[in-house]
Enzyme design. Sequence first.
Site, PDB file in Angstrom:
ATOM      1  NE  ARG A   1      71.595  47.640  57.524  1.00 44.45           N
ATOM      2  CZ  ARG A   1      72.418  46.279  56.964  1.00 44.45           C
ATOM      3  NH1 ARG A   1      73.610  46.057  57.653  1.00 44.45           N
ATOM      4  NH2 ARG A   1      71.721  46.105  56.211  1.00 44.45           N
TER       5      ARG A   1
ATOM      6  CG  HIS B   1      68.817  43.275  57.686  1.00 38.59           C
ATOM      7  ND1 HIS B   1      68.494  44.684  57.841  1.00 38.59           N
ATOM      8  CD2 HIS B   1      68.213  42.402  57.787  1.00 38.59           C
ATOM      9  CE1 HIS B   1      66.525  43.881  57.724  1.00 38.59           C
ATOM     10  NE2 HIS B   1      66.773  42.380  58.040  1.00 38.59           N
TER      11      HIS B   1
ATOM     12  CE1 TYR C   1      75.372  44.641  53.644  1.00 45.21           C
ATOM     13  CE2 TYR C   1      74.711  42.307  53.540  1.00 45.21           C
ATOM     14  CZ  TYR C   1      74.687  43.852  54.107  1.00 45.21           C
ATOM     15  OH  TYR C   1      73.762  44.120  55.070  1.00 45.21           O
TER      16      TYR C   1
END
Lengths: 367, 330
Positions: free
Chosen positions: A258, A262, A271
């Site tokens: 991705r 998200h 992250y």
Amino acid sequence: MNVFDRAYDDPVRVLDEDGTVVGDVPDLETEELVGIYRDMRLARHFDGRAVSLQRQGRMGTYPPLSGQEGAQVGSATALAEDDWIVPSYREHGAAFVHGLPPERTLLYWMGHGDGARAPDDVNVFPIAVPIASHVPHAVGGAWASKLRGDDDVFVCYFGDGATSEGDFHEACNFAGVFDTPTVLFCNNNQWAISVPRERQTRSATLAQKAEAYGFDGVQVDGMDPLAVYAVTEAAVEKARDPPDGRLRPTLIEAVQYRFGAHTTADDPTVYRDDDEVERWRRKDPIPRLERYLRDEGILDDDRVDAIEAEVEERVADAIEAAESAPRPEPRALFEHAYAELPPELEAQYAELTALREERGDAAFLGE
Amino acid sequence: MSDTQNLTLVQAVRDGLHGELRADDDVVVMGQDVGKNGGVFRATEGLYDEFGGDRVVDTPLAESAIVGCAVGMAAMGMRPVPEIQFSGFMYPGYDQIVSHMARFRARSRGRFTLPMTLRAPYGGGIRAPEHHSESKEAFYAHEAGLKVVVPSTPYDTKGLLAASIRDPDPVIFLEPKLIYRAFREEVPEEAYTVPIGEAATRREGDDVAVFTYGAMTRPTLEAAETLAEEGIDCEVLDLRTISPLDREAIVDAFERTGRAAVVHEAPKTAGLAAEITAILQKEALLYQEAPIERITGFDVPYPLYALEDYYLPSATRIEEGIREAAEFEP
């Protein structure tokens, strides 16, 4: 070699990152190949516009798909019209390929319930937001198809995070026990929000989890649309007409990435590092297929420009259609709860209507 | 006049399932031990032999998948009747019940409906281990999109079950296992339906309206007979369906008596009795002659069986509660 006879960590590949052929090119017509390219471009452009609409306050939270076009379009292209897609919340591209008008997707994320309703002739289940809880629905739907002697295959999409949930395991178990025509399609995009794939399971691959349920598991390069097409086509064919000794279900692990967040409420820079994103960007499914199609003489600049214009127009039309949809009537709150409106709900609606008539919508909407 | 059979409540469940399996090929009974074993309470006895393993399906032990797969089957137009072996085991399937079973119609704007009936033996009083005696019908009544049925007689069980299976919407069908075999009743052999959403008057009376359902119907009637000897004449309404509630019947009985008690074995706080009290407060305040009494289980975890007789409303506790409502003077 049968795609199901591979080692779990030996992903099916057709095109390498440069678009060079490294596997068996599936037997597709030229226009079908162009169609895959066009649909990936559509999904990518739609995605960019959707994120932008959210940033401009014209749409609510939205889950981006960029990077996952190869898996979505490649797989959905392998379905027959009567097959069913049971999506999670990110498979906009797969849904478009299967016939869902893009304005429905926009409507949903703009907060209109009607967006979750596919037209009657489009076999797509409503979006499911809880993780993995829709996987049993796909197994149940496929089970019904088998019990009724229908021929329809159910393809269920979910992420790598979903494979940690009980529902995924229960559904796989049922799929195996009842030998349902289900293709369990895992979009392993490496991150379940901020939790990496390595933290999701100690299994070396997700594909190998199928072993525990007695059916085939196969890994595919999820950013190689032709490889995804080939694997899904084989899985769908097996679901419809399994050879002796093989069960109908297949777990496909499509390894991909991705590129974005998200959802638009998430900040992935917290992250993961840019190098990782850059490494995966080199595997982008769109330039990869474009290079191949150009090398084959199927695409040239003119055709690419025409596709770009077509895609932009289609998305612009969808945005205009979605944004000009009127605010749904409050009756929609009540009318779909039950097949027949119970008297108590009728009374609650009457109360709301009376107050609306007396005080106007401004009293409700703060406008 | 059709022939009848003298059946217990659990035999009426079986008879109801049998009739619907025979009438409609889309009906599928599924769950743990429902097939060869005939169900741990024998509710599906013999059905496997007659209809085979594709229609009376022994599933793996997995409540979420049992409910979730039934959701998928029902979305495709079948009429699955999943059984959860005990209502205390519904929680692993609870996400499926509230996230999907209750909402599939609304989410799809009516494109899909889920004609499924989730059955479970429920309630206390059978000296069962932990997690086998709870009464959590309020969970499901609180969830829009579901219908919740709790029968109290064999006749109603068969008719309500048929109505539930034929209903286009998802139904939670809670079977009070305390009275699975407590008594028998003449039940027509042929299939029939009892409408969902209609209460039944079990006893007519003018002094106090008593609302109850399920296993509590019998001790409530017993209490009513005791009180009748004292000259307190109770109307006893068996709700039969707790969602939707038969508000009209509830309000009507209250308006004729001006006094009410509600009896259920579920905990008191936020239970159905609270809802019924609120309905009467709103709809019939000016008829009210006494505080509405709630005779219920306590707000404690369902006890192990050494104490369950204290937990469950007994005829004596019910009688005391009704007497409070009857004797109150402002």
